[in-house]
Design an enzyme around this catalytic site. Structure first.
Site, PDB file in Angstrom:
ATOM      1  N   LYS A  92       7.138  13.646   6.662  1.00 16.77           N
ATOM      2  CA  LYS A  92       6.204  13.304   5.910  1.00 16.77           C
ATOM      3  C   LYS A  92       5.554  14.819   6.001  1.00 16.77           C
ATOM      4  CE  LYS A  92       7.038   8.674   4.636  1.00 16.77           C
ATOM      5  NZ  LYS A  92       6.752   8.412   3.267  1.00 16.77           N
ATOM      6  N   LYS A 151      14.669   1.223  -1.982  1.00 20.17           N
ATOM      7  CA  LYS A 151      14.168   0.394  -0.759  1.00 20.17           C
ATOM      8  C   LYS A 151      14.061  -1.301  -1.376  1.00 20.17           C
ATOM      9  CE  LYS A 151      10.375   3.162   0.379  1.00 20.17           C
ATOM     10  NZ  LYS A 151      10.459   4.397  -0.162  1.00 20.17           N
TER      11      LYS A 151
HETATM   12 MG    MG Z   1      10.168   7.958  -0.017  1.00 19.63          MG
END
Ligand code: MG
Length: 330
Positions: A130, A229
């Site tokens: 990230k 997702k």
């Molecule tokens: Mg992402």
């Protein structure tokens, strides 16, 4: 008619999660759903108000009134998959294709040489980092990963950068480092022209920005990979887009409860059977992002693989039996 119950939980992040959340415990609920034929299934409901979701109370109220919106809609969908397996006394994991996961690094400042070695030695071949907070430090960390390991790198900006900052970031990487970048996820908010330019600098993947794309209009997407997702979007629609545009796909958890992780892994394993060459390493194994709990310790994990969660459906039978359930139906 369905009847629903909720069991609220908190999960505590071990490090700050990307650029989007802090170290406060996160709220969610396991939802138990019973259909009129008696079939009963379980799934996670883990909203991300940081990403624009309604908070948990609003979501639970919506479930109780039968007014479902995403992600609650996906929760019911997953509970149904679980219920079918449970009614047949089958485990989601028996005979499921093995899916390798990347190792998620939410806070690279906590990852030193020893951790990198452990990641590699436990069998991971890809890390997802990230980024989007400090270009200089992040580039330094990439230097370190490339120097000290053979790991492939995925970067995720969570749309926090701009074209200029992104171009600067990539320009600071050497040719060898760039080769290790498998893709960059959501570099900045979707704009077709900006992303098309950015794609000349590094391969791109789309995650949350997929909701901002006009899918009817787009001809040649500037990204090669779609991050899906199942806890947050309709799976069939996403897979249809992957096929239509000949993309690759990566299934990930929603950084949710172990029950959510088990469901994401079940989806990924099924897709692997149908699309072995389209499904890349996935991102379902996010257990390490939170403090261990009763549920996470039931998961049989081997390096980058979730091998099994004992029980029927997605597992955890004895734990579900022990939870306190608050009825949501009237
Ligand atoms: Mg992402």
């Amino acid at each position: 008619m369905i009847r629903t119950w909720a069991s609220r939980y908190e999960i505590t992040p071990l490090t700050t999660i990307g650029a989007i959340a802090d170290l406060e415990p996160r709220q969610g609920a396991i939802i138990k759903v019973q259909w009129s034929n008696g079939k009963t299934g379980y799934a996670d409901l883990h909203p991300w108000p940081e990403l624009g979701d309604f908070d948990l109370d609003v979501q639970l109220d919506a479930v109780s009134r039968g007014k479902l919106t995403c992600p609650a809609e996906q929760t019911i969908w997953m509970a149904k998959r679980d219920a079918i397996l449970r009614s047949e006394k089958k485990s989601a994991f028996s005979g499921l294709s093995k899916v390798k996961n990347h190792f998620l690094i939410t806070d690279f400042t906590k990852v030193g040489e020893a951790v990198l070695r452990e990641i590699k030695e436990s069998g991971f071949t890809t890390v997802k980092i990230k980024v989007g907070r400090s270009t200089e430090d992040e580039v330094k960390f990439i230097n370190k990963v490339v120097r000290q390991s053979p790991l492939q790198i995925r970067l995720d900006f969570n749309s926090k950068s701009t074209y200029d900052k992104f171009a600067k970031f990539i320009s600071l990487l050497s040719a060898g480092e760039k080769k290790r970048i498998e893709y960059v996820e959501d570099p900045f908010p979707w704009d077709e022209q900006g992303w098309t330019e950015a794609a000349k600098l590094a391969p791109l993947a789309v995650d949350a920005e997929a909701t901002n794309i006009d899918w009817k209009k787009i001809k040649l997407p500037p990204f090669k990979v779609m991050v899906i997702k199942p806890a947050r979007q309709d799976l069939d629609q996403a897979v249809e887009r992957v096929n239509k545009f000949a993309l690759k796909m990566v299934i990930t958890s929603a950084l949710d409860h172990p029950v959510g992780i088990a469901h994401a892994s079940y989806v990924a394993g099924e897709l692997k059977k149908i699309y072995p060459n389209v499904l890349l390493d996935c991102g379902c194994l996010t257990v390490r992002s939170y403090k261990p709990n009763e549920f996470s310790t039931k998961m049989m994990i081997q390096g980058p693989y979730l091998n099994n969660v004992p029980g029927t459906g997605v597992g955890f039978d004895d734990l579900f039996a022990k939870l306190e359930w608050q009825p949501l139906h009237v």
